[in-house]
Design an enzyme around this catalytic site. Structure first.
Site, PDB file in Angstrom:
ATOM      1  N   CYS A   2       0.850  -1.310   0.085  1.00 35.57           N
ATOM      2  CA  CYS A   2       0.236  -0.016  -0.025  1.00 35.57           C
ATOM      3  C   CYS A   2       0.779   1.323   0.084  1.00 35.57           C
ATOM      4  O   CYS A   2       1.851   1.213   1.005  1.00 35.57           O
ATOM      5  CB  CYS A   2      -0.959   0.167   1.214  1.00 35.57           C
ATOM      6  SG  CYS A   2      -2.251  -1.347   1.415  1.00 35.57           S
ATOM      7  N   ARG A  27       4.085  -0.136  -4.817  1.00 40.27           N
ATOM      8  CA  ARG A  27       3.953  -0.753  -3.530  1.00 40.27           C
ATOM      9  C   ARG A  27       2.528  -1.412  -3.443  1.00 40.27           C
ATOM     10  O   ARG A  27       2.282  -2.206  -2.230  1.00 40.27           O
ATOM     11  CB  ARG A  27       3.590   0.281  -2.298  1.00 40.27           C
ATOM     12  CG  ARG A  27       4.699   1.194  -2.116  1.00 40.27           C
ATOM     13  CD  ARG A  27       4.717   2.196  -1.384  1.00 40.27           C
ATOM     14  NE  ARG A  27       4.553   1.618  -0.042  1.00 40.27           N
ATOM     15  CZ  ARG A  27       5.636   1.676   0.995  1.00 40.27           C
ATOM     16  NH1 ARG A  27       6.700   1.701   0.557  1.00 40.27           N
ATOM     17  NH2 ARG A  27       5.521   1.032   2.072  1.00 40.27           N
ATOM     18  N   TRP A  88      -2.480  -3.031  -1.695  1.00 39.42           N
ATOM     19  CA  TRP A  88      -2.166  -4.130  -1.789  1.00 39.42           C
ATOM     20  C   TRP A  88      -3.037  -5.037  -0.644  1.00 39.42           C
ATOM     21  O   TRP A  88      -2.697  -4.826   0.273  1.00 39.42           O
ATOM     22  CB  TRP A  88      -0.720  -4.492  -1.454  1.00 39.42           C
ATOM     23  CG  TRP A  88      -0.174  -6.109  -1.752  1.00 39.42           C
ATOM     24  CD1 TRP A  88       0.091  -6.459  -3.052  1.00 39.42           C
ATOM     25  CD2 TRP A  88      -0.011  -6.823  -0.807  1.00 39.42           C
ATOM     26  NE1 TRP A  88       0.680  -7.823  -2.976  1.00 39.42           N
ATOM     27  CE2 TRP A  88       0.683  -8.145  -1.538  1.00 39.42           C
ATOM     28  CE3 TRP A  88      -0.267  -7.068   0.530  1.00 39.42           C
ATOM     29  CZ2 TRP A  88       0.620  -9.340  -1.038  1.00 39.42           C
ATOM     30  CZ3 TRP A  88       0.086  -8.176   1.370  1.00 39.42           C
ATOM     31  CH2 TRP A  88       0.445  -9.449   0.441  1.00 39.42           C
ATOM     32  N   ASN A 114      -2.186   1.687   5.636  1.00 37.36           N
ATOM     33  CA  ASN A 114      -1.136   0.684   5.139  1.00 37.36           C
ATOM     34  C   ASN A 114      -0.771  -0.152   6.421  1.00 37.36           C
ATOM     35  O   ASN A 114      -0.279   0.438   7.455  1.00 37.36           O
ATOM     36  CB  ASN A 114       0.078   1.640   4.552  1.00 37.36           C
ATOM     37  CG  ASN A 114       1.308   0.417   4.380  1.00 37.36           C
ATOM     38  OD1 ASN A 114       1.283  -0.854   3.987  1.00 37.36           O
ATOM     39  ND2 ASN A 114       2.647   0.873   4.402  1.00 37.36           N
ATOM     40  N   GLY A 115      -0.814  -1.286   6.131  1.00 37.02           N
ATOM     41  CA  GLY A 115      -0.684  -2.262   7.426  1.00 37.02           C
ATOM     42  C   GLY A 115      -1.721  -3.339   7.842  1.00 37.02           C
ATOM     43  O   GLY A 115      -2.465  -3.380   6.807  1.00 37.02           O
ATOM     44  N   GLU A 515      18.526 -16.872  -7.467  1.00 39.98           N
ATOM     45  CA  GLU A 515      18.327 -15.674  -8.068  1.00 39.98           C
ATOM     46  C   GLU A 515      17.490 -15.459  -9.476  1.00 39.98           C
ATOM     47  O   GLU A 515      16.593 -14.961  -9.682  1.00 39.98           O
ATOM     48  CB  GLU A 515      19.263 -14.578  -7.752  1.00 39.98           C
ATOM     49  CG  GLU A 515      18.919 -13.015  -8.329  1.00 39.98           C
ATOM     50  CD  GLU A 515      17.868 -12.613  -7.663  1.00 39.98           C
ATOM     51  OE1 GLU A 515      17.377 -13.080  -6.536  1.00 39.98           O
ATOM     52  OE2 GLU A 515      17.417 -11.314  -7.881  1.00 39.98           O
ATOM     53  N   LYS A 519      13.693 -14.765 -10.333  1.00 38.42           N
ATOM     54  CA  LYS A 519      13.170 -13.616 -11.334  1.00 38.42           C
ATOM     55  C   LYS A 519      12.177 -14.129 -12.408  1.00 38.42           C
ATOM     56  O   LYS A 519      11.271 -13.423 -12.835  1.00 38.42           O
ATOM     57  CB  LYS A 519      14.519 -13.036 -12.032  1.00 38.42           C
ATOM     58  CG  LYS A 519      15.252 -12.121 -11.360  1.00 38.42           C
ATOM     59  CD  LYS A 519      14.481 -10.618 -11.113  1.00 38.42           C
ATOM     60  CE  LYS A 519      15.120 -10.040  -9.757  1.00 38.42           C
ATOM     61  NZ  LYS A 519      14.718 -10.703  -8.321  1.00 38.42           N
ATOM     62  N   GLU A 522       8.632 -14.917 -10.663  1.00 42.47           N
ATOM     63  CA  GLU A 522       7.950 -13.508 -10.263  1.00 42.47           C
ATOM     64  C   GLU A 522       7.603 -12.737 -11.535  1.00 42.47           C
ATOM     65  O   GLU A 522       6.263 -12.185 -11.541  1.00 42.47           O
ATOM     66  CB  GLU A 522       8.568 -12.636  -9.088  1.00 42.47           C
ATOM     67  CG  GLU A 522       9.696 -11.855  -9.839  1.00 42.47           C
ATOM     68  CD  GLU A 522      10.354 -11.003  -8.664  1.00 42.47           C
ATOM     69  OE1 GLU A 522      11.395 -10.826  -8.475  1.00 42.47           O
ATOM     70  OE2 GLU A 522       9.425 -10.271  -7.751  1.00 42.47           O
ATOM     71  N   HIS A 538      20.890 -35.852  -6.816  1.00 43.74           N
ATOM     72  CA  HIS A 538      20.299 -36.413  -5.546  1.00 43.74           C
ATOM     73  C   HIS A 538      18.612 -36.302  -5.850  1.00 43.74           C
ATOM     74  O   HIS A 538      17.981 -36.731  -4.821  1.00 43.74           O
ATOM     75  CB  HIS A 538      20.661 -35.956  -4.291  1.00 43.74           C
ATOM     76  CG  HIS A 538      22.294 -36.053  -4.086  1.00 43.74           C
ATOM     77  ND1 HIS A 538      22.792 -37.330  -3.874  1.00 43.74           N
ATOM     78  CD2 HIS A 538      23.285 -35.158  -4.357  1.00 43.74           C
ATOM     79  CE1 HIS A 538      24.017 -37.209  -3.719  1.00 43.74           C
ATOM     80  NE2 HIS A 538      24.419 -35.944  -3.921  1.00 43.74           N
ATOM     81  N   LYS A 641       6.243  -4.152  -3.891  1.00 44.47           N
ATOM     82  CA  LYS A 641       7.573  -4.186  -3.743  1.00 44.47           C
ATOM     83  C   LYS A 641       8.018  -4.116  -2.341  1.00 44.47           C
ATOM     84  O   LYS A 641       9.057  -4.757  -2.048  1.00 44.47           O
ATOM     85  CB  LYS A 641       7.712  -2.387  -4.241  1.00 44.47           C
ATOM     86  CG  LYS A 641       9.221  -1.987  -4.244  1.00 44.47           C
ATOM     87  CD  LYS A 641       9.950  -2.819  -5.250  1.00 44.47           C
ATOM     88  CE  LYS A 641      11.438  -2.399  -5.275  1.00 44.47           C
ATOM     89  NZ  LYS A 641      12.190  -3.483  -5.782  1.00 44.47           N
TER      90      LYS A 641
END
Ligand code: M6R
Length: 646
Positions: A2, A27, A88, A114-115, A515, A519, A522, A538, A641
C-alpha cells in the site's frame, strides 16, 4: 504494501496526489482511491467543505479514468487538501468497496491505511454492537469509525470543559488528539492518514511499524509512504519515529508521540531528484534499473575509504571492541536480499574466518537461534520496511545481538532500529523485481566482510585495498555485460513458450541460480528452480526431459580449479539427459563450448565477485521472457515492492 500520500497547501490537491500515487504504485496495485476536501464553485461562502471520495478496483489507471470525468471546476478538482491510496489487499478482496479511503459513519471523515490492524475483529464487534454498519470487509474501516467516535469524544469534552484547554482553539489539534486516542487502541502495523471535512487545511497521520515520511515546503506540506511521492515538489523531508502522530497544515508540521508528548522527527535532505524516479525513456522501470547498475555499484562503493585508508560505514553505533568481540555472523533477509546474503556468506567466512549463517528472515525467530552479545546479525533489505526482516532484527536485539543493516532507503525502520547501517546507493528502485538493489547489496556485503576482517585484524590494510581495487573494476565489468545482451534477448524470445527452466550453480554460483529462478517465477509466472549443481543427481535431475532449458552458472577457470571442472561435469550430465544448456561462463573459457547450446560470456572476475556479472544476463532473460509472454514486468501479479506484513 500500500502506498499513501497526503497533501495540504494552496494548490489543487488532486493532481499532486495522483502523481504521488503513480510513483507509489509499485507498493500495491489492487485498487486506488482519493479523498479531497473541497467546495463546488456554486457553493455559498458560508457553506462548509465537502468530503469527496473516488475509488476504483484495479490499477491507478482505472481511478484516473474515473477522475477524468469530473468537471474541472468541481470540488474534487479545486480542493487543496487531500489524501490518496494505492492498495495491496490484505483484509478483503480487491474491489471498489474495499478500496481506500474509507469513510466514517457520518461521512465527514476519510481514512487510508497501510498495514494490518491485528485487533480489528474485536474492534469491529464492538462497533457493530454500538450500531455501526460496515460497508467493507477491511480492517481499515474500523479506524474510520473509531476516529469519528474519538473526535466526537474530544469535542464533547471541550464542550464540557474537561478537555485540555490547548485543544480549544484548533480543530486540527482536536483531530490529532482523536488520532492519538485511536492509535492507543490499535494493535498491529499501521500507517494512517485522515482528513475531516470539518477541519479544513489539515491532514493527520500516524505510524507504527509501517513507513511514513513528511515532505516540507513553503506554504504546503506532504505525507507519504516514501519520498518518491513528493520528490517533484520538495527534497526536504522528516522521518517519523515509531508510534508517532503528525499533523500537517500548509505552514506547520506538528509531531507527537501517541501519548501526546511533542517530539521532533529526524530531518533529512533527499539527494536524488525527480528524474531518478521516472522511466527516462525506457519502456519499464525494470529495464532502466538494469541499465543503471554500473552507476549504482559505483555509487555504493564511493567514499568508503577514510583518509587513513580505513573502510567506513554510514552510521555505526558499534565500537571497535564490539566488532572485535564478534564470534559469529547471522544474515537475515527475504527474497532477492536473502540471495545476496547467501553470496555474502562465502565472502565473510573466507575473509574473516568467522562462521556465518544465512537465514530467511521469516523463519529466523521461530527456530530460537542461539544469539548473544558477541553475535553480529546483518539485516539486508532494499526497502528497509520488510516486516519479516524487521521482526527478525528485533528478535536478535532482544537477545542482545548487535544488528547491522544493509539498506537502500534512508529513514526506514530497519536501519533506524539497527546498531549500524551501511546504505546502498542504488537510488529509487521502483520495479517490483529487484535488480540494482541486488547488485548493490552484494557490494555492501563485500564491504561488510572486509570491514570485519579489518576490525578483527585478520586482513592487512593492503589486502583490503586489493579487494577494493577489484571491486572498483566491477562497474566497468557490469557495463560490458550490458553491452552484449542482444543475444540474451533473442534467446529469451525463443524460451518464452518453455514450460519450465532450471538453473544450476556451485559456490557463489548457487545463489545466482536461485536468483535467476526467482526472477523468472515472479515476472514470467513460469516454473523455474535453482539448484546447487552437485545436488541435481540426488533427485532433481529426474525433472530433465528432452529440451528442458537448464541455465548453468560456471565459475572462473582461473579460480578454484576443482570447482570449475565439477560444474562442467554437471553440465555434461544434464545435457546427456536431453537438456538444452544455456551456459554463462567467463570470456575465453573454451572448455565449456562443446557442452553449451547457448553460450553467454561475461568478463573475467575474481571468484567471489562473479555474481556481480553473472546475475545480469539472468535479469535480462527474465525481463524479456516476461515481456514476450505479455506481462507487465514492473507490476507482476499478486506482488508488491515493499512487504510490510508478516
Ligand atoms: O525490500 P527488501 O529487500 O527487504 O525486499 C525483500 C524481498 O521482498 C524482495 O527482494 C523480493 O524478493 C523481490 N521482489 C524479488 O525481485
Amino acid at each position: 504494501m500500500c502506498g499513501i500520500v497526503g497533501y495540504v497547501g494552496a494548490r489543487p490537491a488532486l493532481g499532486i496526489i495522483v502523481e504521488g500515487l503513480r510513483r507509489l504504485e509499485y507498493r500495491g496495485y489492487d485498487s486506488a482511491g482519493v479523498a479531497v476536501l473541497g467546495k463546488d464553485s456554486g457553493a455559498s461562502p458560508d457553506e462548509g467543505l465537502d468530503l469527496i471520495t473516488v475509488k476504483r478496483a484495479g490499477k491507478l489507471g482505472n481511478l484516473e479514468q474515473e477522475l477524468a470525468a469530473q468537471a474541472p471546476e468541481s470540488a474534487i478538482n479545486t480542493g487543496t487538501t487531500g489524501i490518496g491510496h494505492t492498495r495491496w489487499a490484505t483484509h478483503g478482496s480487491p474491489t471498489d468497496r474495499n478500496a481506500h479511503p474509507h469513510r466514517s459513519r457520518n461521512g465527514r471523515l476519510a481514512i487510508i491505511h497501510n498495514g494490518i490492524i491485528e485487533n480489528f475483529a474485536a474492534l469491529r464487534a464492538e462497533l457493530e454492537a454500538a450500531g455501526v454498519e460496515f460497508v467493507s470487509e477491511t480492517d481499515t474501516e474500523c479506524a474510520a469509525h473509531l476516529l469519528e467516535q474519538e473526535l466526537a469524544n474530544v469535542r464533547a469534552e471541550l464542550a464540557a470543559g474537561t478537555a485540555p484547554a490547548a485543544l480549544a482553539d484548533s480543530r486540527a489539534e482536536q483531530l490529532a488528539e482523536a488520532m492519538r486516542r485511536m492509535c492507543r487502541r490499535l494493535e498491529g502495523a499501521f500507517t494512517l492518514l485522515a482528513v475531516d471535512a470539518d477541519t479544513p487545511d489539515a491532514v493527520v497521520g500516524a505510524r507504527r511499524n509501517s513507513p511514513l515520511v513528511v515532505g516540507r515546503s513553503e506554504g504546503e506540506n506532504f505525507l507519504a509512504s516514501d519520498v518518491s511521492a513528493f520528490i517533484a515538489h520538495t527534497r526536504e523531508a522528516i522521518e517519523l519515529g515509531q508510534d508517532q502522530v503528525v499533523l500537517i497544515t500548509p505552514h506547520a508540521v506538528h509531531i507527537t508521540t501517541f501519548d501526546g508528548t511533542p517530539t521532533e522527527g529526524k530531518q533529512f535532505h533527499i539527494d536524488w531528484d525527480a528524474a531518478a524516479a521516472e522511466k527516462g525513456g525506457f519502456d519499464y522501470f525494470m529495464l532502466k534499473e538494469i541499465a543503471e547498475q554500473p552507476r549504482a555499484v559505483a555509487d555504493t562503493l564511493r567514499g568508503r575509504l577514510s583518509p587513513t585508508g580505513e573502510l567506513m560505514m554510514d552510521e555505526t553505533r558499534l565500537t571497535e571492541a564490539e566488532l572485535r568481540s564478534v564470534d559469529k555472523v547471522f544474515i537475515v533477509a527475504c527474497g532477492t536480499a536473502y540471495h545476496a546474503g547467501l553470496v555474502a556468506k562465502y565472502a565473510i567466512e573466507h575473509w574473516t574466518r568467522l562462521p556465518c549463517e544465512v537465514e530467511l528472515a521469516s523463519e529466523f525467530r521461530y527456530r530460537d537461534p542461539v544469539l548473544d552479545s558477541s553475535t553480529l546479525v546483518v539485516a539486508i533489505s532494499q526497502s528497509g520496511e520488510t516486516m519479516d526482516t524487521l521482526m527478525a532484527l528485533r528478535h536478535a536485539r532482544a537477545q542482545k545481538a548487535r544488528v547491522l543493516a544493509i539498506c537502500n532507503t534512508h529513514g526506514s525502520s530497519i536501519p533506524r532500529e539497527s546498531d549500524a547501517v551501511l546504505y546502498t546507493h542504488a537510488g529509487p528502485e521502483i520495479a517490483v523485481a529487484s535488480t540494482k538493489a541486488f547488485l548493490t547489496q552484494l557490494v555492501a556485503c563485500y564491504l561488510v566482510g572486509l570491514y570485519l576482517a579489518q576490525a578483527r585484524g585478520v586482513k592487512f590494510a593492503d589486502e583490503v585495498r586489493a579487494v577494493l581495487d577489484q571491486l572498483q573494476q566491477m562497474p566497468g565489468a557490469v557495463d560490458q555485460v550490458l553491452e552484449t545482451m542482444d543475444a540474451v534477448r533473442a534467446l529469451a524470445r525463443d524460451l518464452a513458450s518453455s514450460r519450465s527452466v532450471l538453473f544450476i550453480g556451485r559456490h557463489v554460483g548457487y545463489p545466482v541460480a536461485l536468483e535467476g529462478a526467482l526472477k523468472l517465477k515472479e515476472l514470467a509466472y513460469m516454473h523455474a528452480e535453482g539448484f546447487a549443481a552437485g545436488e541435481l543427481k540426488h533427485g532433481p535431475i529426474a525433472l530433465i526431459e528432452q529440451g528442458t532449458p537448464v541455465v548453468c552458472i560456471v565459475p572462473s577457470p582461473v579460480g578454484k580449479d576443482s570447482l570449475h571442472d565439477k560444474v562442467v561435469s554437471n553440465i555434461q550430465e544434464v545435457r546427456a539427459r536431453g537438456a538444452r544448456t544455456i551456459v554463462i561462463a567467463e570470456v575465453g573459457d573454451t572448455s565449456v563450448r562443446p557442452y553449451a547450446d547457448h553460450l553467454i560470456e561475461v568478463p573475467a572476475t575474481p571468484t567471489l565477485l562473479a555474481p556481480l556479472v553473472t546475475t545480469v544476463p539472468l535479469q535480462v532473460l527474465a525481463c524479456e521472457i516476461a515481456t514476450a509472454r505479455g506481462h507487465d514486468v514492473d507490476q507482476p501479479r499478486n506482488l508488491a515492492k515493499s512487504v510490510t506484513v508478516e
